[in-house]
Motif scaffolding. Sequence first.
Motif, mmCIF file in Angstrom:
data_model
loop_
_atom_site.group_PDB
_atom_site.id
_atom_site.type_symbol
_atom_site.label_atom_id
_atom_site.label_comp_id
_atom_site.label_asym_id
_atom_site.label_seq_id
_atom_site.Cartn_x
_atom_site.Cartn_y
_atom_site.Cartn_z
ATOM 1 N N PRO A 149 0.807 -1.233 0.000
ATOM 2 C CA PRO A 149 0.000 0.000 0.000
ATOM 3 C C PRO A 149 0.833 1.273 0.000
ATOM 4 N N LEU A 150 2.026 1.245 0.617
ATOM 5 C CA LEU A 150 2.881 2.430 0.592
ATOM 6 C C LEU A 150 3.352 2.729 -0.825
ATOM 7 N N ALA A 151 3.662 1.685 -1.573
ATOM 8 C CA ALA A 151 4.062 1.903 -2.968
ATOM 9 C C ALA A 151 2.906 2.465 -3.786
ATOM 10 N N ARG A 152 1.680 1.990 -3.544
ATOM 11 C CA ARG A 152 0.527 2.519 -4.259
ATOM 12 C C ARG A 152 0.290 3.988 -3.899
ATOM 13 N N LEU A 153 0.459 4.312 -2.602
ATOM 14 C CA LEU A 153 0.292 5.696 -2.194
ATOM 15 C C LEU A 153 1.311 6.605 -2.873
ATOM 16 N N LYS A 154 2.528 6.116 -3.001
ATOM 17 C CA LYS A 154 3.560 6.938 -3.635
ATOM 18 C C LYS A 154 3.224 7.212 -5.097
ATOM 19 N N LEU A 155 2.642 6.249 -5.787
ATOM 20 C CA LEU A 155 2.231 6.460 -7.177
ATOM 21 C C LEU A 155 1.068 7.437 -7.261
ATOM 22 N N ARG A 156 0.139 7.364 -6.333
ATOM 23 C CA ARG A 156 -1.012 8.256 -6.367
ATOM 24 C C ARG A 156 -0.644 9.687 -5.982
ATOM 25 N N ILE A 157 0.369 9.829 -5.105
ATOM 26 C CA ILE A 157 0.790 11.179 -4.732
ATOM 27 C C ILE A 157 1.320 11.932 -5.947
ATOM 28 N N GLU A 158 1.973 11.218 -6.850
ATOM 29 C CA GLU A 158 2.529 11.874 -8.033
ATOM 30 C C GLU A 158 1.442 12.442 -8.942
ATOM 31 N N GLN A 159 0.199 12.022 -8.761
ATOM 32 C CA GLN A 159 -0.893 12.513 -9.587
ATOM 33 C C GLN A 159 -1.538 13.771 -9.016
ATOM 34 N N ILE A 160 -1.085 14.222 -7.846
ATOM 35 C CA ILE A 160 -1.629 15.438 -7.247
ATOM 36 C C ILE A 160 -1.113 16.639 -8.028
ATOM 37 N N SER A 161 -2.032 17.563 -8.341
ATOM 38 C CA SER A 161 -1.665 18.714 -9.170
ATOM 39 C C SER A 161 -0.904 19.785 -8.400
ATOM 40 N N ASP A 162 -1.106 19.877 -7.107
ATOM 41 C CA ASP A 162 -0.430 20.899 -6.308
ATOM 42 C C ASP A 162 1.009 20.450 -6.036
ATOM 43 N N PRO A 163 2.034 21.095 -6.606
ATOM 44 C CA PRO A 163 3.424 20.644 -6.398
ATOM 45 C C PRO A 163 3.857 20.712 -4.930
ATOM 46 N N HIS A 164 3.453 21.810 -4.237
ATOM 47 C CA HIS A 164 3.865 21.944 -2.843
ATOM 48 C C HIS A 164 3.273 20.829 -1.985
ATOM 49 N N LEU A 165 1.994 20.554 -2.156
ATOM 50 C CA LEU A 165 1.356 19.480 -1.399
ATOM 51 C C LEU A 165 1.932 18.122 -1.768
ATOM 52 N N CYS A 166 2.211 17.937 -3.050
ATOM 53 C CA CYS A 166 2.804 16.668 -3.491
ATOM 54 C C CYS A 166 4.167 16.440 -2.846
ATOM 55 N N THR A 167 4.972 17.511 -2.747
ATOM 56 C CA THR A 167 6.302 17.391 -2.138
ATOM 57 C C THR A 167 6.203 17.049 -0.658
ATOM 58 N N ARG A 168 5.317 17.728 0.052
ATOM 59 C CA ARG A 168 5.195 17.476 1.488
ATOM 60 C C ARG A 168 4.656 16.074 1.759
ATOM 61 N N MET A 169 3.674 15.639 1.005
ATOM 62 C CA MET A 169 3.152 14.296 1.206
ATOM 63 C C MET A 169 4.195 13.245 0.838
ATOM 64 N N GLY A 170 4.981 13.513 -0.195
ATOM 65 C CA GLY A 170 6.050 12.577 -0.560
ATOM 66 C C GLY A 170 7.101 12.468 0.525
ATOM 67 N N GLN A 171 7.428 13.595 1.175
ATOM 68 C CA GLN A 171 8.390 13.563 2.267
ATOM 69 C C GLN A 171 7.861 12.761 3.456
#
Length: 337
Positions: A149-171
């Motif tokens: 599930p962590l790998a799936r979450l990482k793939l879905r985070i990349e689809q977020i349009s907000d770059p700042h939110l995507c970066t923070r969630m990826g961290q």
Amino acid sequence: MRRADSVFARLFGVFLLAILLAHALAFIWFNQYGHPRPPPPPPNMEHREHMRPPPPSFGGPLIPLAFQLLTLIVAAWFAARLLCRPIQQLSDAAERLSNDLDSPPLPETGPRETRQAAYAFNLMQQRIRQQMQQRGRMLAAVSHDLRTPLARLKLRIEQISDPHLCTRMGQDLDEMIRMLDATLSYLHEQRNSEALQWLDLQALVESMAEDAQDRGADVTVSGNCLPFHAQPMAVRSCVSNLLENALRYAGHAEIELHDNRQHVEIWLRDHGQGIAPEQREAVFEAFFRIEGSRNRSSGGVGLGLTIAREAARRQGGDITLETTPGSGLTAILRLPR
């Protein structure tokens, strides 16, 4: 019949035999030489040889006492060996078990109490081994089930349009993965058993320092150390965690080797901010991090020192922290020879 096959019965028989034998020797001696001299014979019989043989010139009451003492000493020695042998075997088996869960079982021989103790010890070893195997299977299942599930979450985070939110969630997700990896590594270190082998500690430390230097780290090594018996992977884990801890928070490390007849010591010194004296024991607790280190730039989840100390204590050693003269922290890894 059951009571006859016991350590108590054997010890009682040995001591009883010793006492009877000692008294028998004393009785024979005094019966032969201990009677009082007969009265002087009449004048007409002074040339007859009806007198008792005189006591030997080297005799006296000290001889039977010496026989008694010698007999009791020998009997006590055999009795002590009879009593200590199964206890020593149980102690040796417990020491082997502490170093290797797959050590051979204890032979179930000897008196009834010894057989019962050996059976209980072997049963305990079998149950511990089964529990460790069960926990290993559970860790493998948890690792697999959480990574998916962590790998799936990482793939879905990349689809977020907000770059700042995507970066923070990826961290945050990367930190979760690091914590999972560190936790699994910590649990694996706890269940891992390793036999003692001859280890060239100086070569190991110099090799690890060269690897760090190849990555651009500032690491120096000084001192000498002769080979000794240790658990190579556990020692590597200790030094690696201490070295990474120093490089992470200070950016450099100075390694010193100290060798003597009782212990081998590795002093890993840095000149960073150091740790307050009241927190030097707390940092060895699992998942404990100093407030100033809770940031993504420094990394770490609070398990490095925990893993290092437990690996050292499995070998009879320990890790202590001291203040570096001037400023910084000195970690001392002490292992017995």
